[in-house]
Design a protein around this motif. Structure first.
Motif, PDB file in Angstrom:
ATOM      1  N   LYS A 312       3.181   8.926 -36.293  1.00  0.00           N
ATOM      2  CA  LYS A 312       3.948   7.688 -36.161  1.00  0.00           C
ATOM      3  C   LYS A 312       4.994   7.796 -35.060  1.00  0.00           C
ATOM      4  O   LYS A 312       5.138   6.900 -34.223  1.00  0.00           O
ATOM      5  N   TYR A 319       1.959   2.421 -33.427  1.00  0.00           N
ATOM      6  CA  TYR A 319       1.322   3.225 -34.481  1.00  0.00           C
ATOM      7  C   TYR A 319       0.448   2.368 -35.399  1.00  0.00           C
ATOM      8  O   TYR A 319      -0.728   2.696 -35.642  1.00  0.00           O
ATOM      9  N   GLN A 320       0.999   1.283 -35.945  1.00  0.00           N
ATOM     10  CA  GLN A 320       0.265   0.485 -36.922  1.00  0.00           C
ATOM     11  C   GLN A 320      -1.010  -0.091 -36.318  1.00  0.00           C
ATOM     12  O   GLN A 320      -2.064  -0.117 -36.968  1.00  0.00           O
ATOM     13  N   LYS A 321      -0.910  -0.524 -35.056  1.00  0.00           N
ATOM     14  CA  LYS A 321      -2.089  -1.078 -34.381  1.00  0.00           C
ATOM     15  C   LYS A 321      -3.154  -0.005 -34.208  1.00  0.00           C
ATOM     16  O   LYS A 321      -4.350  -0.252 -34.432  1.00  0.00           O
ATOM     17  N   GLU A 324      -4.769   0.648 -37.698  1.00  0.00           N
ATOM     18  CA  GLU A 324      -5.682  -0.414 -38.122  1.00  0.00           C
ATOM     19  C   GLU A 324      -6.966  -0.434 -37.309  1.00  0.00           C
ATOM     20  O   GLU A 324      -8.033  -0.804 -37.817  1.00  0.00           O
ATOM     21  N   LYS A 349       1.900   5.664 -44.542  1.00  0.00           N
ATOM     22  CA  LYS A 349       3.137   4.917 -44.340  1.00  0.00           C
ATOM     23  C   LYS A 349       4.036   5.600 -43.315  1.00  0.00           C
ATOM     24  O   LYS A 349       4.601   4.947 -42.423  1.00  0.00           O
TER      25      LYS A 349
END
Length: 538
Positions: A312, A319-321, A324, A349
């Protein structure tokens, strides 16, 4: 190896976090009251312009990316101690931090005389950037002045400024808040911006006239991994062979040789930057998951050491992209795994994946003379100062069990914030990092607990002298200011005004009361002489 350093030069204790350091410069620099000067009256115009162009060229590119997180955090600390110059002042004013004249000897050059140079300028010693005697004189004769402003812009577009010069829509920040906002850019995004403007003369209303050659440098942190490339950690867990009696420290290296990073584009990444995001535990565990104490292996068996990768922080705002889109992968012992929520040893998380290095110990068990250490922790608030050592330039660091860390040390005469005093089998250690300690016998401890922060009064007759100097604060953390009482018979400690460590202040008066020396840094604000030193020798 990633570590969370406790030390911060602009903070001395949790009790002080809510107190803002001195926000305004101690000497107000007024706008020039000189008559209006038209540009066509400029003496030696071509020489002046060439000199300003050299100053402009001494700065980094307008948009510069920093990829090293350790360097970025250093910039965060340095920049938090700097206030801008809000009113046009002489380009070569050696009394003003941020000008282009050395604070000590007044030498004129393209180099800024404080840490702004370290952060925003390139190598100012290049021959092509050296000002000639004629150029220095031309700038002086032309009366060129400057202002400067340092701003941190967070991911939401909020602008934070330390000191004066806060404009509409900007937020005045304490040094601590400024530093933290700069550090957050690593994970959240944002930028650190510096502006310099140059002036000559005033218009009919007395407003300074901009001369041109403005400087604006925007530093951004570029995470080593970008969204379109993704990342894969190739892990071939280390399998080490050890013998009963071997030292644990020999199996606790501070780099992960069994790990490298690749991406989807060309199969390679700069691992030197990425290693910052890899945390190697200082603990070795047995097959039951118990942490091994002592300093050596005493029984045969399989042991493990945990390595954690912080994806992260490595990837930052993307990071989230990446997660996913299945762009974060590991290849564990040849098997490729796409990381997502539910994958073993992966905390989606927080973006952290952990694996174990294996140590197989053989031999006959021996009596453990190193019994379970007796450990006692005590909370403290202060700073440890590493003592000078005639035998070495550094002192070693120790892990939480009191075992020496073979390649980690602290330089002598350095200072580090500490929040814990640990006693291991009667030997005392101060904590200076998340899992690193220094022996109490090798440092001195300055207590900055809240109980020691109080208002003091010193009474007696004053002896005052006029001086012309720069005072540099060397006291660790925040140094308190004093004021002279209304009747002029005592000096009183202020409980809400502070100066940051390493900050520079112009002083025009020296006062001695009851044998204690103070220097004036504002209209009625004084700093103790033993809290720093004068740049110019008296």
């Amino acid at each position: 190896m990633k570590r969370s350093l406790i030390f911060s030069t602009s903070i001395i204790s949790a009790a002080l976090l809510a107190l803002a350091p001195l926000a305004a410069a101690p000497v107000t620099l007024e706008a020039t009251s000189a008559p209006v000067v038209q540009k066509d009256n400029l003496p030696n115009p071509e020489v002046v312009k060439e000199a300003l162009k050299k100053i402009q060229d001494s700065f980094k590119s307008a948009d510069t990316d920093i990829t090293n997180p350790a360097l970025w955090n250093k910039y965060a600390s340095q920049s938090s101690k700097i206030t801008g110059v809000t009113q046009p002042t002489d380009l070569f004013n050696s009394k003003v931090p941020g000008s282009f004249a050395d604070l000590n000897d007044g030498t004129k050059s393209v180099k800024i005389n404080n840490d702004l140079s370290n952060i925003f300028q390139i190598d100012t010693s290049k021959d092509s950037l050296k000002l000639t005697a004629a150029e220095k004189q031309a700038l002086t004769d032309a009366g060129i002045k400057f202002t400067s402003k340092l701003v941190v812009v967070d991911a939401k577009g909020n602008n934070y400024v330390v000191g004066d010069g806060v404009e509409t829509g900007e937020i005045q920040a304490t040094a601590q808040d400024f530093e933290q906002n700069v550090k957050k850019i690593i994970t959240d995004g944002g930028s650190l911006q510096l502006n310099y403007d140059f002036y000559r003369g005033t218009d009919e209303s007395g407003k300074p006239i901009k001369f041109g050659y403005p400087i604006k440098v925007t530093l951004s942190f570029k995470n080593p991994v970008v969204a379109k490339d993704g990342i894969e950690a190739v892990i071939t867990p280390t399998k080490s062979a050890a013998k009963v009696g071997d030292k644990l420290a020999d199996y606790l290296p501070t780099s992960a040789d069994d790990l490298k990073f690749e991406n989807d584009t060309d199969g390679s990444l700069d691992n030197s930057d990425l290693n910052y995001y890899v945390d190697l535990s200082r603990n070795i565990k047995d097959s039951a998951g118990n942490i091994i104490s002592g300093d050596k292996f005493t029984k045969p068996g399989d042991y493990t050491r945990t390595v954690t990768i912080d994806f992260k922080s490595m990837i930052g705002p993307n990071y989230q992209k990446n997660l996913e889109n299945g762009k974060i992968k590991i290849k564990l012992a040849g098997k490729e795994i796409t990381l997502k929520d539910g994958v073993a040893n992966f905390d989606a998380k927080n973006g952290k994946y952990s694996y174990n290095q294996l140590i197989t110990v053989t031999g006959t068990a021996i009596s453990d003379n190193n019994k379970e250490p007796v450990i006692k922790d005590e909370s403290v608030t202060g700073v440890v100062n590493v003592k000078e050592n005639s035998n070495a330039a550094v002192v070693p660091l120790y892990d939480p069990q009191g075992r020496i860390i073979i390649d980690r040390s602290l330089p002598v005469k350095s200072s580090w914030r500490t929040d814990s005093l640990r006693t291991i089998n009667g030997v005392k250690y101060y904590r200076v990092s998340t899992e690193e300690y220094v022996k109490a016998s090798q440092v001195s401890f300055d207590d900055y607990s809240a109980a020691q922060i109080n208002v003091g009064v010193i009474s007696g007759g004053f002896i005052k002298n006029s001086i012309d100097n720069i005072f540099q604060v060397t006291g660790v953390g925040l140094t308190g200011l004093w004021r002279i009482s209304d009747d002029g018979k005592s000096i009183i400690a202020k409980d809400n005004r502070w100066l940051a460590q390493n900050s520079l202040w112009y002083t025009d008066q020296k006062a001695v009361i009851a044998g204690i020396t103070f220097y004036r840094v504002s209209t009625n604000e004084w700093v103790k002489a033993n809290s720093g030193n004068l740049i110019k020798q008296e």
